[in-house]
Design a protein around this motif. Sequence first.
Motif, PDB file in Angstrom:
ATOM      1  N   GLN A  73       0.832  -1.194   0.000  1.00  0.00           N
ATOM      2  CA  GLN A  73       0.000   0.000   0.000  1.00  0.00           C
ATOM      3  C   GLN A  73       0.870   1.248   0.000  1.00  0.00           C
ATOM      4  O   GLN A  73       2.076   1.164   0.194  1.00  0.00           O
ATOM      5  CB  GLN A  73      -0.886   0.034   1.248  1.00  0.00           C
ATOM      6  CG  GLN A  73      -1.817  -1.146   1.373  1.00  0.00           C
ATOM      7  CD  GLN A  73      -2.706  -1.027   2.590  1.00  0.00           C
ATOM      8  OE1 GLN A  73      -3.433  -0.068   2.741  1.00  0.00           O
ATOM      9  NE2 GLN A  73      -2.634  -2.008   3.462  1.00  0.00           N
ATOM     10  N   CYS A  75       1.653   4.671   2.014  1.00  0.00           N
ATOM     11  CA  CYS A  75       1.497   5.272   3.333  1.00  0.00           C
ATOM     12  C   CYS A  75       0.775   6.612   3.193  1.00  0.00           C
ATOM     13  O   CYS A  75       1.160   7.453   2.381  1.00  0.00           O
ATOM     14  CB  CYS A  75       2.868   5.464   3.986  1.00  0.00           C
ATOM     15  SG  CYS A  75       2.813   6.312   5.574  1.00  0.00           S
ATOM     16  N   SER A  76      -0.254   6.827   3.997  1.00  0.00           N
ATOM     17  CA  SER A  76      -1.016   8.074   3.937  1.00  0.00           C
ATOM     18  C   SER A  76      -0.272   9.238   4.580  1.00  0.00           C
ATOM     19  O   SER A  76      -0.677  10.381   4.434  1.00  0.00           O
ATOM     20  CB  SER A  76      -2.385   7.895   4.606  1.00  0.00           C
ATOM     21  OG  SER A  76      -2.216   7.569   5.967  1.00  0.00           O
ATOM     22  N   SER A  78       3.598   9.404   4.637  1.00  0.00           N
ATOM     23  CA  SER A  78       4.856   9.683   3.929  1.00  0.00           C
ATOM     24  C   SER A  78       4.767   9.473   2.418  1.00  0.00           C
ATOM     25  O   SER A  78       5.696   9.834   1.706  1.00  0.00           O
ATOM     26  CB  SER A  78       5.959   8.786   4.483  1.00  0.00           C
ATOM     27  OG  SER A  78       5.683   7.429   4.174  1.00  0.00           O
ATOM     28  N   ASP A  80       5.159   6.758   0.993  1.00  0.00           N
ATOM     29  CA  ASP A  80       6.055   5.648   0.668  1.00  0.00           C
ATOM     30  C   ASP A  80       5.237   4.376   0.505  1.00  0.00           C
ATOM     31  O   ASP A  80       4.229   4.179   1.183  1.00  0.00           O
ATOM     32  CB  ASP A  80       7.076   5.417   1.794  1.00  0.00           C
ATOM     33  CG  ASP A  80       8.057   6.559   1.957  1.00  0.00           C
ATOM     34  OD1 ASP A  80       8.284   7.299   0.975  1.00  0.00           O
ATOM     35  OD2 ASP A  80       8.595   6.715   3.078  1.00  0.00           O
ATOM     36  N   GLU A  81       5.686   3.491  -0.370  1.00  0.00           N
ATOM     37  CA  GLU A  81       5.063   2.175  -0.494  1.00  0.00           C
ATOM     38  C   GLU A  81       5.611   1.277   0.607  1.00  0.00           C
ATOM     39  O   GLU A  81       6.779   1.376   0.965  1.00  0.00           O
ATOM     40  CB  GLU A  81       5.374   1.570  -1.859  1.00  0.00           C
ATOM     41  CG  GLU A  81       4.734   2.318  -3.002  1.00  0.00           C
ATOM     42  CD  GLU A  81       5.035   1.699  -4.355  1.00  0.00           C
ATOM     43  OE1 GLU A  81       5.708   0.638  -4.414  1.00  0.00           O
ATOM     44  OE2 GLU A  81       4.595   2.271  -5.359  1.00  0.00           O
ATOM     45  N   PHE A  82       4.736   0.408   1.148  1.00  0.00           N
ATOM     46  CA  PHE A  82       5.191  -0.546   2.158  1.00  0.00           C
ATOM     47  C   PHE A  82       4.333  -1.807   2.095  1.00  0.00           C
ATOM     48  O   PHE A  82       3.183  -1.765   1.684  1.00  0.00           O
ATOM     49  CB  PHE A  82       5.163   0.075   3.563  1.00  0.00           C
ATOM     50  CG  PHE A  82       3.783   0.309   4.105  1.00  0.00           C
ATOM     51  CD1 PHE A  82       3.225  -0.569   5.032  1.00  0.00           C
ATOM     52  CD2 PHE A  82       3.019   1.393   3.698  1.00  0.00           C
ATOM     53  CE1 PHE A  82       1.948  -0.358   5.531  1.00  0.00           C
ATOM     54  CE2 PHE A  82       1.754   1.613   4.186  1.00  0.00           C
ATOM     55  CZ  PHE A  82       1.207   0.736   5.112  1.00  0.00           C
ATOM     56  N   GLU A  84       2.526  -5.153   3.883  1.00  0.00           N
ATOM     57  CA  GLU A  84       1.868  -5.450   5.144  1.00  0.00           C
ATOM     58  C   GLU A  84       1.176  -6.801   5.038  1.00  0.00           C
ATOM     59  O   GLU A  84       0.490  -7.074   4.052  1.00  0.00           O
ATOM     60  CB  GLU A  84       0.850  -4.345   5.453  1.00  0.00           C
ATOM     61  CG  GLU A  84       0.171  -4.493   6.772  1.00  0.00           C
ATOM     62  CD  GLU A  84      -0.708  -3.296   7.074  1.00  0.00           C
ATOM     63  OE1 GLU A  84      -0.671  -2.852   8.217  1.00  0.00           O
ATOM     64  OE2 GLU A  84      -1.426  -2.825   6.176  1.00  0.00           O
ATOM     65  N   PRO A 146      -3.635   3.838   5.442  1.00  0.00           N
ATOM     66  CA  PRO A 146      -2.496   3.005   5.845  1.00  0.00           C
ATOM     67  C   PRO A 146      -1.303   3.845   6.274  1.00  0.00           C
ATOM     68  O   PRO A 146      -1.053   4.913   5.726  1.00  0.00           O
ATOM     69  CB  PRO A 146      -2.177   2.197   4.589  1.00  0.00           C
ATOM     70  CG  PRO A 146      -2.788   2.958   3.464  1.00  0.00           C
ATOM     71  CD  PRO A 146      -3.942   3.713   4.030  1.00  0.00           C
ATOM     72  N   ARG A 147      -0.610   3.366   7.292  1.00  0.00           N
ATOM     73  CA  ARG A 147       0.551   4.085   7.807  1.00  0.00           C
ATOM     74  C   ARG A 147       1.724   3.116   7.896  1.00  0.00           C
ATOM     75  O   ARG A 147       1.641   2.090   8.553  1.00  0.00           O
ATOM     76  CB  ARG A 147       0.255   4.670   9.180  1.00  0.00           C
ATOM     77  CG  ARG A 147       1.425   5.463   9.731  1.00  0.00           C
ATOM     78  CD  ARG A 147       1.076   6.120  11.022  1.00  0.00           C
ATOM     79  NE  ARG A 147       0.354   7.339  10.737  1.00  0.00           N
ATOM     80  CZ  ARG A 147       0.154   8.291  11.616  1.00  0.00           C
ATOM     81  NH1 ARG A 147       0.592   8.159  12.842  1.00  0.00           N
ATOM     82  NH2 ARG A 147      -0.498   9.370  11.293  1.00  0.00           N
ATOM     83  N   LYS A 148       2.797   3.471   7.220  1.00  0.00           N
ATOM     84  CA  LYS A 148       4.022   2.693   7.248  1.00  0.00           C
ATOM     85  C   LYS A 148       4.549   2.689   8.684  1.00  0.00           C
ATOM     86  O   LYS A 148       4.541   3.734   9.343  1.00  0.00           O
ATOM     87  CB  LYS A 148       5.042   3.335   6.306  1.00  0.00           C
ATOM     88  CG  LYS A 148       6.348   2.608   6.195  1.00  0.00           C
ATOM     89  CD  LYS A 148       7.245   3.324   5.194  1.00  0.00           C
ATOM     90  CE  LYS A 148       8.590   2.676   5.104  1.00  0.00           C
ATOM     91  NZ  LYS A 148       9.434   3.361   4.111  1.00  0.00           N
ATOM     92  N   ALA A 151       6.302   5.805  10.455  1.00  0.00           N
ATOM     93  CA  ALA A 151       6.005   7.071   9.771  1.00  0.00           C
ATOM     94  C   ALA A 151       5.398   8.046  10.772  1.00  0.00           C
ATOM     95  O   ALA A 151       4.513   7.701  11.541  1.00  0.00           O
ATOM     96  CB  ALA A 151       5.042   6.846   8.613  1.00  0.00           C
TER      97      ALA A 151
END
Length: 182
Positions: A73, A75-76, A78, A80-82, A84, A146-148, A151
């Motif tokens: 997903q 990150c809402s 940063s 950035d893709e991460f 999960e 979503p949050r990395k 972050a």
Amino acid sequence: MAEGVINPWPYSVTLGRMGRGMDLRFEPDEAARKAIAKTLNLVSLDSLDAEIFLRPWMDGAEVSGLIRARVTQVCSVSADEFEEPVESRFSVRVLPADSENTSPDENGDLALDPEGDDPPDVLEGETIDVSGYVIEHLALELDPFPRKPGAVFEAPPEPVELSPFAALKALKADPDPSGDGA
């Protein structure tokens, strides 16, 4: 159904074909995972494995299962893709549209008991969209924001005053703009 048999994706079952119950296992191929990822607004769906159990219930069925997936997903915080992992159990009861067990109230809606179980889903016909329930319950497990891990939100700097009077205010604050004191 035999243990370990993998079924095609998408998959549906008619109530009459279910018999005394069915155990199903799904592992969609890469093309199906790409389509599901697009539907769920994911960067990617790296893996998806679902074990589904269909059992008779009243004149319908109980659909339960275990979903395991790995999603990527954005990150809402940063952007950035991460990756999960997702693991979820679900259970839904379904009834055919013509079932006398749906018992609608005078408005045609099912009576809801806030303390009771969720009401059964009413099928449009006699077919259970098994893969549809897998996608629906996977979607319910996804964080809408979503949050990395790690972050941290940093507030943007205060906006500078951009009114036409800001330039006049700056001139008034410095009586000698040349800085030579003359």
